[in-house]
Design a protein around this motif. Structure first.
Motif, PDB file in Angstrom:
ATOM      1  N   LYS A  48      48.026  62.410  80.384  1.00  6.23           N
ATOM      2  CA  LYS A  48      49.133  62.215  79.424  1.00  6.23           C
ATOM      3  C   LYS A  48      48.652  61.447  78.193  1.00  6.23           C
ATOM      4  O   LYS A  48      49.086  61.700  77.080  1.00  6.23           O
ATOM      5  N   PHE A  49      47.712  60.510  78.430  1.00  6.14           N
ATOM      6  CA  PHE A  49      47.155  59.755  77.299  1.00  6.14           C
ATOM      7  C   PHE A  49      46.334  60.701  76.415  1.00  6.14           C
ATOM      8  O   PHE A  49      46.474  60.702  75.179  1.00  6.14           O
ATOM      9  N   ALA A  50      45.526  61.546  77.081  1.00  4.82           N
ATOM     10  CA  ALA A  50      44.692  62.490  76.323  1.00  4.82           C
ATOM     11  C   ALA A  50      45.563  63.469  75.530  1.00  4.82           C
ATOM     12  O   ALA A  50      45.196  63.874  74.423  1.00  4.82           O
ATOM     13  N   ASN A  51      46.739  63.828  76.103  1.00  6.33           N
ATOM     14  CA  ASN A  51      47.661  64.757  75.414  1.00  6.33           C
ATOM     15  C   ASN A  51      48.572  64.057  74.412  1.00  6.33           C
ATOM     16  O   ASN A  51      49.513  64.669  73.899  1.00  6.33           O
ATOM     17  N   LYS A  52      48.326  62.774  74.222  1.00  8.64           N
ATOM     18  CA  LYS A  52      49.127  61.954  73.290  1.00  8.64           C
ATOM     19  C   LYS A  52      50.597  61.822  73.691  1.00  8.64           C
ATOM     20  O   LYS A  52      51.466  61.554  72.870  1.00  8.64           O
ATOM     21  N   GLU A  53      50.876  62.011  74.992  1.00 17.43           N
ATOM     22  CA  GLU A  53      52.253  61.787  75.474  1.00 17.43           C
ATOM     23  C   GLU A  53      52.431  60.311  75.801  1.00 17.43           C
ATOM     24  O   GLU A  53      53.532  59.794  75.776  1.00 17.43           O
ATOM     25  N   TYR A  54      51.325  59.671  76.191  1.00 21.25           N
ATOM     26  CA  TYR A  54      51.347  58.243  76.530  1.00 21.25           C
ATOM     27  C   TYR A  54      50.466  57.476  75.549  1.00 21.25           C
ATOM     28  O   TYR A  54      49.484  58.006  75.028  1.00 21.25           O
ATOM     29  N   TYR A  55      50.830  56.209  75.342  1.00 21.85           N
ATOM     30  CA  TYR A  55      50.045  55.315  74.484  1.00 21.85           C
ATOM     31  C   TYR A  55      49.108  54.478  75.356  1.00 21.85           C
ATOM     32  O   TYR A  55      49.254  54.417  76.573  1.00 21.85           O
ATOM     33  N   ILE A  56      48.216  53.759  74.690  1.00 21.42           N
ATOM     34  CA  ILE A  56      47.303  52.868  75.425  1.00 21.42           C
ATOM     35  C   ILE A  56      48.091  51.805  76.192  1.00 21.42           C
ATOM     36  O   ILE A  56      47.725  51.422  77.303  1.00 21.42           O
ATOM     37  N   SER A  57      49.224  51.357  75.616  1.00 20.61           N
ATOM     38  CA  SER A  57      50.039  50.340  76.304  1.00 20.61           C
ATOM     39  C   SER A  57      50.542  50.879  77.648  1.00 20.61           C
ATOM     40  O   SER A  57      50.710  50.122  78.599  1.00 20.61           O
ATOM     41  N   ASP A  58      50.741  52.194  77.753  1.00 21.77           N
ATOM     42  CA  ASP A  58      51.176  52.782  79.027  1.00 21.77           C
ATOM     43  C   ASP A  58      50.041  52.694  80.058  1.00 21.77           C
ATOM     44  O   ASP A  58      50.276  52.412  81.234  1.00 21.77           O
ATOM     45  N   MET A  59      48.794  52.927  79.571  1.00 25.12           N
ATOM     46  CA  MET A  59      47.649  52.817  80.505  1.00 25.12           C
ATOM     47  C   MET A  59      47.483  51.371  80.955  1.00 25.12           C
ATOM     48  O   MET A  59      47.149  51.092  82.100  1.00 25.12           O
ATOM     49  N   VAL A  60      47.729  50.424  80.021  1.00 22.84           N
ATOM     50  CA  VAL A  60      47.611  48.995  80.373  1.00 22.84           C
ATOM     51  C   VAL A  60      48.640  48.663  81.457  1.00 22.84           C
ATOM     52  O   VAL A  60      48.311  48.024  82.473  1.00 22.84           O
TER      53      VAL A  60
END
Ligand code: B1M
Length: 207
Positions: A48-60
């Motif tokens: 989802k991060f790679a597809n720009k659906e999620y931001y880095i803050s979501d991974m954090v």
């Protein structure tokens, strides 16, 4: 239940995810299966991060939930040996701050009876060499989640050779983009796809 757990992590639903981890334990689901479900969730978050659906803050935030889940799960990981099977120096490659997978490898190695010296994340080659000189481990382990982790891993292995330690240690590598080909190219001894395989390899090396 495990599929639901992966989904709750993907949804970044901390309360529900942690409740499900506790529920899975009380239903006698093996901790490693629960961890696998969390890893599946992390893979989806990565996509989802790679597809720009999620931001880095979501991974954090996902990483925070994973850490909290591990706090619940770690006491349930069983120690399978009381004797020391061998010494392992481990760290995440220079430039890389991902540590969830490495920490899992560390936990399972410790449970299996290995003495583990964890150098943390973003570890420069010189720091590995310094510890190898001091500890004289049986195994050196590198974790890398970024494609750019290849160079520092290969550089450290080269430095081990230059400093005359390569013959006395076995080198194990793992992490997202790492594979057999990468391991061969970097002149490592082995690649482990997950923490369970890392323990099996370590036992083979020290057996
Ligand atoms: Co980042 N990240 N991240 N990230 N992150 C990935 C790795 C990525 C694949 C996501 C994506 O784009 N799809 C991508 C890398 C792309 C690439 O290089 N090809 C990426 C990126 C791009 C980045 C940043 C560059 C983002 C940015 O800033 N723009 C940045 C880099 C920062 C840096 O390191 N310098 C960044 C930052 C972060 C957070 C800090 C937010 C966070 C990490 C928090 C932390 O670790 N404390 C984060 C997260 C959470 C991820 C994903 C979503 C999840 C990683 C994870 O923990 N997985 C990840 C996507 C993905 O992996 N699919 C992604 C769960 C863990 C249990 O699995 O680590 O694979 P894993 O470990 C497994 C095995 O690989 C193996 O055993 C483990 C357990 O079974 N294993 C070993 C691991 N090490 C081993 C060592 C061994 C043997 C086996 O022997 C020694």
């Amino acid at each position: 239940m495990l599929e639901e757990l992966s989904q709750k992590l993907v949804n970044l639903d901390e309360d529900q995810a942690l409740t499900l981890v506790k529920k899975a334990i009380s239903n006698s689901i093996a901790p490693l299966e629960i961890i696998d479900a969390l890893r599946t969730g992390m893979d989806i978050i990565g996509q989802k991060f790679a597809n720009k659906e999620y931001y880095i803050s979501d991974m954090v935030y996902a990483a925070e939930i994973f850490h909290l889940a591990m706090d619940i799960l770690t006491p349930h990981l069983q120690k399978t040996s009381t004797e020391i099977l061998g010494k392992v120096v481990i760290g995440t490659a220079k430039g890389d701050i991902h540590d969830i997978g490495k920490n899992l490898v560390v936990s399972l190695l410790k449970c299996a009876g290995f003495q583990v010296i964890d150098l943390g994340v973003d570890v420069p080659p010189e720091k590995f060499i310094e510890k190898v000189k001091e500890i004289k481990p049986d195994i050196v382990g590198f974790s890398g989640l970024l494609t750019t982790s290849f160079e520092p891993m290969a550089e450290t292995i080269e430095l081990l050779e230059k400093e005359g330690f390569r013959a006395s240690v076995r080198v194990m590598v793992g992490g997202g983009p790492v594979n057999e080909e990468w391991a061969k190219k970097a002149k490592a001894d082995a690649y482990a796809k997950d923490a369970v395989e890392a323990v099996e390899l370590a036992k083979k090396f020290c057996g």
